[in-house]
Write a protein that holds these residues in place. Structure first.
Motif, PDB file in Angstrom:
ATOM      1  N   ALA A  59       0.832  -1.205   0.000  1.00  0.00           N
ATOM      2  CA  ALA A  59       0.000   0.000   0.000  1.00  0.00           C
ATOM      3  C   ALA A  59       0.865   1.254   0.000  1.00  0.00           C
ATOM      4  O   ALA A  59       0.585   2.220  -0.729  1.00  0.00           O
ATOM      5  N   THR A  60       1.912   1.260   0.804  1.00  0.00           N
ATOM      6  CA  THR A  60       2.811   2.413   0.856  1.00  0.00           C
ATOM      7  C   THR A  60       3.481   2.642  -0.493  1.00  0.00           C
ATOM      8  O   THR A  60       3.579   3.777  -0.973  1.00  0.00           O
ATOM      9  N   ARG A  61       3.905   1.557  -1.117  1.00  0.00           N
ATOM     10  CA  ARG A  61       4.547   1.664  -2.431  1.00  0.00           C
ATOM     11  C   ARG A  61       3.571   2.243  -3.456  1.00  0.00           C
ATOM     12  O   ARG A  61       3.943   3.099  -4.271  1.00  0.00           O
ATOM     13  N   LEU A  62       2.322   1.791  -3.418  1.00  0.00           N
ATOM     14  CA  LEU A  62       1.335   2.254  -4.397  1.00  0.00           C
ATOM     15  C   LEU A  62       1.042   3.739  -4.218  1.00  0.00           C
ATOM     16  O   LEU A  62       0.977   4.496  -5.200  1.00  0.00           O
ATOM     17  N   VAL A  63       0.892   4.183  -2.982  1.00  0.00           N
ATOM     18  CA  VAL A  63       0.596   5.594  -2.727  1.00  0.00           C
ATOM     19  C   VAL A  63       1.778   6.475  -3.134  1.00  0.00           C
ATOM     20  O   VAL A  63       1.601   7.504  -3.808  1.00  0.00           O
ATOM     21  N   THR A  64       2.979   6.112  -2.725  1.00  0.00           N
ATOM     22  CA  THR A  64       4.130   6.952  -3.061  1.00  0.00           C
ATOM     23  C   THR A  64       4.373   6.992  -4.573  1.00  0.00           C
ATOM     24  O   THR A  64       4.732   8.039  -5.121  1.00  0.00           O
ATOM     25  N   ARG A  65       4.134   5.873  -5.245  1.00  0.00           N
ATOM     26  CA  ARG A  65       4.289   5.880  -6.702  1.00  0.00           C
ATOM     27  C   ARG A  65       3.221   6.739  -7.368  1.00  0.00           C
ATOM     28  O   ARG A  65       3.496   7.433  -8.360  1.00  0.00           O
ATOM     29  N   ALA A  66       1.998   6.694  -6.846  1.00  0.00           N
ATOM     30  CA  ALA A  66       0.928   7.508  -7.427  1.00  0.00           C
ATOM     31  C   ALA A  66       1.230   8.999  -7.246  1.00  0.00           C
ATOM     32  O   ALA A  66       1.050   9.794  -8.181  1.00  0.00           O
ATOM     33  N   LEU A  67       1.670   9.383  -6.051  1.00  0.00           N
ATOM     34  CA  LEU A  67       2.015  10.785  -5.816  1.00  0.00           C
ATOM     35  C   LEU A  67       3.159  11.220  -6.730  1.00  0.00           C
ATOM     36  O   LEU A  67       3.141  12.326  -7.302  1.00  0.00           O
ATOM     37  N   THR A  68       4.155  10.342  -6.882  1.00  0.00           N
ATOM     38  CA  THR A  68       5.274  10.658  -7.762  1.00  0.00           C
ATOM     39  C   THR A  68       4.823  10.803  -9.208  1.00  0.00           C
ATOM     40  O   THR A  68       5.243  11.726  -9.920  1.00  0.00           O
ATOM     41  N   ALA A  69       3.950   9.902  -9.658  1.00  0.00           N
ATOM     42  CA  ALA A  69       3.455   9.964 -11.035  1.00  0.00           C
ATOM     43  C   ALA A  69       2.644  11.229 -11.274  1.00  0.00           C
ATOM     44  O   ALA A  69       2.721  11.840 -12.349  1.00  0.00           O
ATOM     45  N   ARG A  71       3.119  14.061  -9.744  1.00  0.00           N
ATOM     46  CA  ARG A  71       4.112  15.148  -9.826  1.00  0.00           C
ATOM     47  C   ARG A  71       4.784  15.167 -11.189  1.00  0.00           C
ATOM     48  O   ARG A  71       5.070  16.250 -11.751  1.00  0.00           O
ATOM     49  N   ARG A  72       5.018  13.998 -11.754  1.00  0.00           N
ATOM     50  CA  ARG A  72       5.708  13.930 -13.049  1.00  0.00           C
ATOM     51  C   ARG A  72       4.852  14.404 -14.214  1.00  0.00           C
ATOM     52  O   ARG A  72       5.365  14.591 -15.319  1.00  0.00           O
ATOM     53  N   THR A  73       3.555  14.596 -13.990  1.00  0.00           N
ATOM     54  CA  THR A  73       2.725  15.197 -15.044  1.00  0.00           C
ATOM     55  C   THR A  73       3.023  16.680 -15.192  1.00  0.00           C
ATOM     56  O   THR A  73       2.527  17.318 -16.131  1.00  0.00           O
ATOM     57  N   GLY A  74       3.799  17.236 -14.279  1.00  0.00           N
ATOM     58  CA  GLY A  74       4.115  18.657 -14.316  1.00  0.00           C
ATOM     59  C   GLY A  74       3.362  19.470 -13.284  1.00  0.00           C
ATOM     60  O   GLY A  74       3.637  20.653 -13.107  1.00  0.00           O
ATOM     61  N   ALA A  75       2.408  18.830 -12.583  1.00  0.00           N
ATOM     62  CA  ALA A  75       1.620  19.533 -11.580  1.00  0.00           C
ATOM     63  C   ALA A  75       2.358  19.588 -10.247  1.00  0.00           C
ATOM     64  O   ALA A  75       3.119  18.683  -9.906  1.00  0.00           O
ATOM     65  N   GLN A  76       2.138  20.669  -9.497  1.00  0.00           N
ATOM     66  CA  GLN A  76       2.529  20.681  -8.097  1.00  0.00           C
ATOM     67  C   GLN A  76       1.549  19.769  -7.340  1.00  0.00           C
ATOM     68  O   GLN A  76       0.370  19.678  -7.713  1.00  0.00           O
ATOM     69  N   ILE A 102       7.060  17.093  -3.792  1.00  0.00           N
ATOM     70  CA  ILE A 102       5.692  16.912  -3.293  1.00  0.00           C
ATOM     71  C   ILE A 102       5.581  17.532  -1.905  1.00  0.00           C
ATOM     72  O   ILE A 102       6.468  17.355  -1.063  1.00  0.00           O
ATOM     73  N   THR A 103       4.488  18.249  -1.654  1.00  0.00           N
ATOM     74  CA  THR A 103       4.232  18.810  -0.338  1.00  0.00           C
ATOM     75  C   THR A 103       3.320  17.858   0.421  1.00  0.00           C
ATOM     76  O   THR A 103       2.196  17.595  -0.006  1.00  0.00           O
ATOM     77  N   LEU A 104       3.807  17.337   1.554  1.00  0.00           N
ATOM     78  CA  LEU A 104       3.069  16.351   2.337  1.00  0.00           C
ATOM     79  C   LEU A 104       2.936  16.856   3.765  1.00  0.00           C
ATOM     80  O   LEU A 104       3.934  17.175   4.416  1.00  0.00           O
ATOM     81  N   ARG A 105       1.708  16.924   4.259  1.00  0.00           N
ATOM     82  CA  ARG A 105       1.445  17.368   5.621  1.00  0.00           C
ATOM     83  C   ARG A 105       0.575  16.310   6.301  1.00  0.00           C
ATOM     84  O   ARG A 105      -0.617  16.190   6.002  1.00  0.00           O
ATOM     85  N   GLY A 106       1.182  15.546   7.216  1.00  0.00           N
ATOM     86  CA  GLY A 106       0.459  14.432   7.825  1.00  0.00           C
ATOM     87  C   GLY A 106      -0.349  14.806   9.040  1.00  0.00           C
ATOM     88  O   GLY A 106      -1.431  14.263   9.269  1.00  0.00           O
ATOM     89  N   SER A 107       0.165  15.727   9.861  1.00  0.00           N
ATOM     90  CA  SER A 107      -0.514  16.097  11.097  1.00  0.00           C
ATOM     91  C   SER A 107      -0.330  17.586  11.352  1.00  0.00           C
ATOM     92  O   SER A 107       0.526  18.239  10.729  1.00  0.00           O
ATOM     93  N   VAL A 108      -1.131  18.124  12.248  1.00  0.00           N
ATOM     94  CA  VAL A 108      -1.101  19.547  12.540  1.00  0.00           C
ATOM     95  C   VAL A 108       0.137  19.870  13.373  1.00  0.00           C
ATOM     96  O   VAL A 108       0.383  19.258  14.413  1.00  0.00           O
ATOM     97  N   ARG A 109       0.910  20.840  12.919  1.00  0.00           N
ATOM     98  CA  ARG A 109       2.130  21.257  13.598  1.00  0.00           C
ATOM     99  C   ARG A 109       1.897  22.532  14.408  1.00  0.00           C
ATOM    100  O   ARG A 109       0.907  23.235  14.235  1.00  0.00           O
TER     101      ARG A 109
END
Length: 381
Positions: A59-69, A71-76, A102-109
């Motif tokens: 699951a972790t691999r699938l999510v990180t690959r999807a986020l990377t893909a 980003r590679r479309t050119g979108a932030q 990629i900007t990732l925010r998991g919890s409130v800081r």
């Protein structure tokens, strides 16, 4: 600028013992293909990337690959944690995310500035996102307040705290030449649940009024509720919904992602793009003969059988319908038990008590009794 808004992927979901991994793989591939076709400037992922706080390596691999893909479309890409996610674990991935752009925010800081993300499009349109991950009531409302407040007061206190938090994050939304966006994972009063959300985090104690969002926001991209919908508010407020139905309560939803076109000086134009890659969910009813005539074999099925209960009935249904994940007796055939006398236990065996229970439910099948007796004798040895 163009924004692609998605949420509630729930990667790692298991439905009645059936893994959805292959479906998620196809769904996220279709999402990336939509991003390639639409060429958004920004992708907002509004929480619940995973279905569990302890996702599997796959699951972790699938999510990180999807986020990377994406980003590679050119979108932030800006992604936040939801109530199903492990916020600190997502934050631990921030070095990887930053390296991937990629900007990732998991919890409130503690620092509000950590939740304000600035950027600009290739054409020079400036934008700002206030990114607010899921915040549990027990963290937003201090323990001493929870003990002293009534349930209604605690609910209002949570909404007040969320309002002040969002006000702090959107303080800079008064610039006239910038697109102002909010992404958050929460329940807004008046929105409709999708049918498969975790109830504990969608009850009124976690609901906030839409007035917590500023009138200066051009668009609010929400996650948490699985049905795509617009919510009445002081600015455009919308749930993208889940890109696949995660449970049978969502079978009537239309999975999609949301595409938003907006400029600093014009209102947001919103449209839905359907996601069709997942296996649909269906509820069917009928006798065994009627079920044998079903032609919809391309869906995961919840089956209500219009037959008297008996041992082996589930197996018969699954032989007819291999995609039946849930098999139940049609509720219309189950007698309503009201005002019945509690069975006298003294001097009676468990087999007798179970037999009386079956009779009271209209399920007095000898095969079921025999199976119970066999099981009881096995464990009583």
């Amino acid at each position: 600028m163009k924004v692609l808004h998605t949420s509630d992927w729930h990667v790692g979901k298991v439905l009645k013992g059936q893994s959805r991994y292959d479906e998620h793989k196809r769904v996220l591939a279709q999402l990336v293909e939509i991003a390639r076709d639409e060429q958004p400037d920004l992708v907002l992922v509004a929480g619940d990337l995973y279905d569990t706080a302890a996702p599997t390596p796959d699951a972790t691999r699938l999510v990180t690959r999807a986020l990377t893909a994406l980003r590679r479309t050119g979108a932030q890409v800006v992604a936040i944690g939801g109530n199903h996610d492990n916020g600190p674990a997502l934050d631990a991935l921030r070095p990887w995310a930053e390296a991937a752009g990629i900007t990732l925010r998991g919890s409130v800081r503690d620092t509000a500035a950590d939740h304000v993300v600035d950027g600009s499009t290739a054409a020079g349109e400036r934008w700002r996102v206030a990114a607010l991950p899921f915040l549990s009531q027990r963290y937003a409302v201090r323990a001493v307040e929870m003990y002293e407040l009534t349930a209604a007061e605690a609910t209002q206190t949570y909404a007040d705290h969320m309002g002040r938090l969002l006000a702090r994050l959107t303080e800079g939304f008064d610039e006239p030449d910038r697109v102002h966006l909010v992404t958050a994972h929460l329940t807004v009063v008046g929105a409709s649940t999708g049918g498969g959300e975790r109830e504990a985090h969608t009850v009124l104690g976690y609901a906030v009024p839409a007035t917590v969002f500023p009138t200066s926001a051009h668009y609010v991209a929400l996650g948490h509720l699985h049905r795509a919908q617009q919510v009445l508010g002081p600015c455009p407020v919308r749930y993208s919904g889940s890109p696949l139905a995660v449970d049978f309560g969502e079978e009537e939803n239309t999975p999609s992602v949301t595409v938003v076109e907006v400029t600093a000086g014009t209102a947001a134009k919103v449209r839905e793009v359907p996601i069709t890659a997942a296996t649909p969910l269906r509820t069917v009813r009928g006798t065994l003969a009627e079920l044998a005539e079903l032609t919809d074999q391309d869906a995961w099925l919840r089956v209500y059988v219009r037959e008297a209960p008996r041992a082996g009935l589930r197996e018969e249904v699954q032989e007819l319908l291999p995609r039946a994940l849930e098999v139940r007796i049609d509720p219309d055939l189950v007698p309503t038990v009201s005002g019945t006398r509690t069975a006298q236990r003294a001097g009676r065996s468990p087999m007798e008590l179970f037999g009386e229970y079956l009779d009271s439910r209209g399920q007095g099948d000898d095969g079921v009794r025999d199976l119970f007796n066999e099981l009881y004798e096995e464990v009583a040895k």
